[in-house]
Design a protein around this motif. Structure first.
Motif, PDB file in Angstrom:
ATOM      1  N   ARG A  73       0.791  -1.232   0.000  1.00  0.00           N
ATOM      2  CA  ARG A  73       0.000   0.000   0.000  1.00  0.00           C
ATOM      3  C   ARG A  73       0.822   1.280   0.000  1.00  0.00           C
ATOM      4  NH1 ARG A  73      -3.233  -1.698   5.359  1.00  0.00           N
ATOM      5  NH2 ARG A  73      -3.464  -3.498   4.008  1.00  0.00           N
ATOM      6  N   TRP A  74       2.032   1.266   0.529  1.00  0.00           N
ATOM      7  CA  TRP A  74       2.829   2.495   0.569  1.00  0.00           C
ATOM      8  C   TRP A  74       3.612   2.721  -0.728  1.00  0.00           C
ATOM      9  CZ3 TRP A  74       3.460  -1.859   3.451  1.00  0.00           C
ATOM     10  CH2 TRP A  74       4.590  -2.643   3.187  1.00  0.00           C
ATOM     11  N   VAL A  98       0.806   8.014   0.144  1.00  0.00           N
ATOM     12  CA  VAL A  98       1.005   8.172   1.586  1.00  0.00           C
ATOM     13  C   VAL A  98       1.507   9.562   1.965  1.00  0.00           C
ATOM     14  CG1 VAL A  98       1.380   5.712   1.994  1.00  0.00           C
ATOM     15  CG2 VAL A  98       3.334   7.191   1.462  1.00  0.00           C
ATOM     16  N   SER A  99       1.502  10.495   1.025  1.00  0.00           N
ATOM     17  CA  SER A  99       1.895  11.871   1.353  1.00  0.00           C
ATOM     18  C   SER A  99       1.193  12.827   0.403  1.00  0.00           C
ATOM     19  CB  SER A  99       3.412  12.065   1.234  1.00  0.00           C
ATOM     20  OG  SER A  99       3.814  12.049  -0.126  1.00  0.00           O
ATOM     21  N   GLU A 102       3.056  13.045  -2.936  1.00  0.00           N
ATOM     22  CA  GLU A 102       2.785  11.954  -3.878  1.00  0.00           C
ATOM     23  C   GLU A 102       1.438  12.137  -4.563  1.00  0.00           C
ATOM     24  OE1 GLU A 102       5.326   8.345  -1.685  1.00  0.00           O
ATOM     25  OE2 GLU A 102       3.140   8.230  -1.849  1.00  0.00           O
ATOM     26  N   TYR A 177       1.486  -0.728   9.728  1.00  0.00           N
ATOM     27  CA  TYR A 177       1.058   0.381   8.882  1.00  0.00           C
ATOM     28  C   TYR A 177       0.047   1.247   9.637  1.00  0.00           C
ATOM     29  CZ  TYR A 177      -0.267   2.770   4.561  1.00  0.00           C
ATOM     30  OH  TYR A 177      -0.498   3.706   3.591  1.00  0.00           O
ATOM     31  N   LEU A 181      -3.400   6.057   7.687  1.00  0.00           N
ATOM     32  CA  LEU A 181      -2.843   6.136   6.333  1.00  0.00           C
ATOM     33  C   LEU A 181      -3.526   5.139   5.401  1.00  0.00           C
ATOM     34  CD1 LEU A 181       1.002   6.693   6.756  1.00  0.00           C
ATOM     35  CD2 LEU A 181      -0.872   8.355   6.672  1.00  0.00           C
ATOM     36  N   TYR A 182      -4.514   4.428   5.942  1.00  0.00           N
ATOM     37  CA  TYR A 182      -5.341   3.524   5.129  1.00  0.00           C
ATOM     38  C   TYR A 182      -6.802   3.928   5.362  1.00  0.00           C
ATOM     39  CZ  TYR A 182      -6.660  -0.929   2.932  1.00  0.00           C
ATOM     40  OH  TYR A 182      -7.162  -1.899   2.101  1.00  0.00           O
ATOM     41  N   PHE A 222       7.298   2.249   9.801  1.00  0.00           N
ATOM     42  CA  PHE A 222       6.692   3.572   9.745  1.00  0.00           C
ATOM     43  C   PHE A 222       6.819   4.331  11.072  1.00  0.00           C
ATOM     44  CE2 PHE A 222       4.414   0.256   7.482  1.00  0.00           C
ATOM     45  CZ  PHE A 222       4.611   0.645   6.178  1.00  0.00           C
ATOM     46  N   THR A 371      -8.182  10.216   0.356  1.00  0.00           N
ATOM     47  CA  THR A 371      -6.899   9.767   0.906  1.00  0.00           C
ATOM     48  C   THR A 371      -6.222  10.814   1.784  1.00  0.00           C
ATOM     49  OG1 THR A 371      -6.557   8.398  -1.077  1.00  0.00           O
ATOM     50  CG2 THR A 371      -4.645   8.797   0.324  1.00  0.00           C
ATOM     51  N   ILE A 375      -4.135  11.219   5.848  1.00  0.00           N
ATOM     52  CA  ILE A 375      -2.725  11.556   6.029  1.00  0.00           C
ATOM     53  C   ILE A 375      -2.580  12.721   7.010  1.00  0.00           C
ATOM     54  CG2 ILE A 375      -0.683  12.451   4.837  1.00  0.00           C
ATOM     55  CD1 ILE A 375      -1.684  10.947   2.317  1.00  0.00           C
ATOM     56  N   HIS A 378      -3.456  11.574  10.575  1.00  0.00           N
ATOM     57  CA  HIS A 378      -2.362  10.883  11.270  1.00  0.00           C
ATOM     58  C   HIS A 378      -1.388  11.903  11.849  1.00  0.00           C
ATOM     59  CE1 HIS A 378       0.373   7.720  12.364  1.00  0.00           C
ATOM     60  NE2 HIS A 378       1.336   8.194  11.587  1.00  0.00           N
TER      61      HIS A 378
END
Length: 398
Positions: A73-74, A98-99, A102, A177, A181-182, A222, A371, A375, A378
């Protein structure tokens, strides 16, 4: 004219989606690549696909028209950008990235290449989301002002085996994970019905106490020791929604891992593991049967041999009465489905978008809204619940 497809990652999910892509009349030859060549070769043999490709670079250098990412996933964000820049349409498993950086890179690549990008978020076609989307459209809720989305999946119910399968000897480092982030199953189920987006968030993480090396900050790839997390989001236009991402929870995840609640000034919808209720000022109506997906495959099917028994319900559930199957290709009529009926619709969305040059349901801008809030959430949890703004990339062009 059918387009060719390259599947990247030959793990547990890839086999189920390979079957659907293979059945769809809009898809032609399918090739596979995996870091473990034996897995790629096995998937090709099991499904009768066109062949395997040694590496992702080789796949990008080939003449395949599109790629479907089923990797860890990352890794999705950078792989998606590389594929788009190489001239390939992209179907990506969740999460998008994940950012924020990205995500921005994917949106830039889609905008500049004009190619199709779609994130395969199953909650987009979760029966509760479909029903809520319909009731919002017909005004049944009145003004929406609050919603809840839960992804409650205990590690003990299949996730240990899944991470061991995908992570090898280093599986504990990847099993940690961060839950937020999911976030797309919980956030996507809410926003897939309620057409808004998050503007700020405050979140709280719960430090794990199992002590088995999973969610251990010293072991985690992580640096994560949160196993459970809750986030409260403010939305554009007024209102809020709350999500829970739980990995240590006394709950029957195999019955229903994603569940939702929607509240408006005129009506509300609430889900539990086995019950779904529509409520208004006149009373309560049980809509459980309307939202109940009917299995289309036995949990003992040989194709699920590598899937932990506790996870198999997610691979065998068919559509519910609330789903409109009239748009699907007839080849899907008796095909395996999964995640409460979503797999058929996700594959058809992507194939149709590529064929017609149209936007798929969860295009890059929608995927960012499903998504990025997680992020930021978190980051909020790491800062003791500090309320943080959630950036937005806007609506899709056109």
């Amino acid at each position: 004219m059918p387009f060719s497809l390259g599947i990247v990652g030959a793990g547990q999910f890839a086999g189920q989606f390979a079957k659907l892509f293979q059945l769809h009349p809009g898809v032609g030859a399918i090739h596979v690549t995996d870091l473990l060549p034996d897995r790629a070769a096995r998937l090709v043999a099991d499904r009768g696909l066109a062949g395997s490709v040694p590496t992702f670079d080789d796949l990008l250098a080939s003449d395949v028209d599109a790629v479907a990412l089923f990797t860890q996933r990352w890794t999705h964000g950078p792989l998606a950008v590389r594929a788009l820049r190489a001239g390939k349409h992209v179907y990506s498993a969740v999460p998008m990235a994940v950012s924020e950086e990205e995500i921005a890179a994917i949106i830039d690549a889609v905008r500049e290449t004009g190619l199709t990008y779609m994130m395969g978020e199953t909650s987009q076609y979760n029966p509760a989301t479909v029903y809520a989307r319909e009731r919002i459209a017909d005004g049944g809720f009145g003004r929406m002002f609050y919603a809840e989305g839960d992804y409650v999946h205990d590690m003990d119910l299949g996730f240990y085996a899944a991470y061991q399968y995908s992570g090898g000897e280093n599986w504990k480092a990847t099993a940690s994970y961060p839950p937020l982030l999911y976030p797309t199953h919980s956030i996507g189920g809410v926003l897939g019905a309620w057409q808004t987006h998050a503007t700020s968030v405050s979140a709280v993480g719960v430090t794990d106490e199992r002590g088995d090396g999973v969610f251990d900050r010293e072991i985690s790839q992580f640096g994560n020791d949160f196993s459970n997390a809750t986030a409260l989001f403010e939305v554009a236009g007024g209102g809020s929604f709350r999500t829970n991402e739980f990995r240590r929870v006394g709950y029957p995840s195999h019955i229903r891992e994603s569940r939702f609640r929607f509240f408006g000034t005129e009506g509300s919808l609430e889900q539990l593991a086995t019950v779904s209720l529509w409520q208004d000022k006149k009373g309560v109506r049980d809509v459980s049967e309307h939202l109940q997906a009917v299995p289309t495959l036995s949990a003992d099917d040989p194709s699920l041999a590598n899937v932990a028994p506790e996870l198999r319900d997610a691979f065998v559930s068919g559509t519910a009465p609330v789903h409109d199957r009239s748009r699907l290709p007839r080849e899907f009529a008796h095909a395996p489905n999964g995640h409460e009926g979503s797999h058929h619709f996700l594959v058809d969305d992507f194939v149709t978008a590529v064929a017609e040059g149209s936007l798929p349901s969860v295009h890059a801008w929608a995927a960012a809204r499903y998504t990025l809030p997680g992020i930021v959430a978190h980051a909020s949890a790491l800062r003791g619940g500090e309320r943080l703004p959630v950036p937005d990339f806007g609506d899709a062009p056109g």
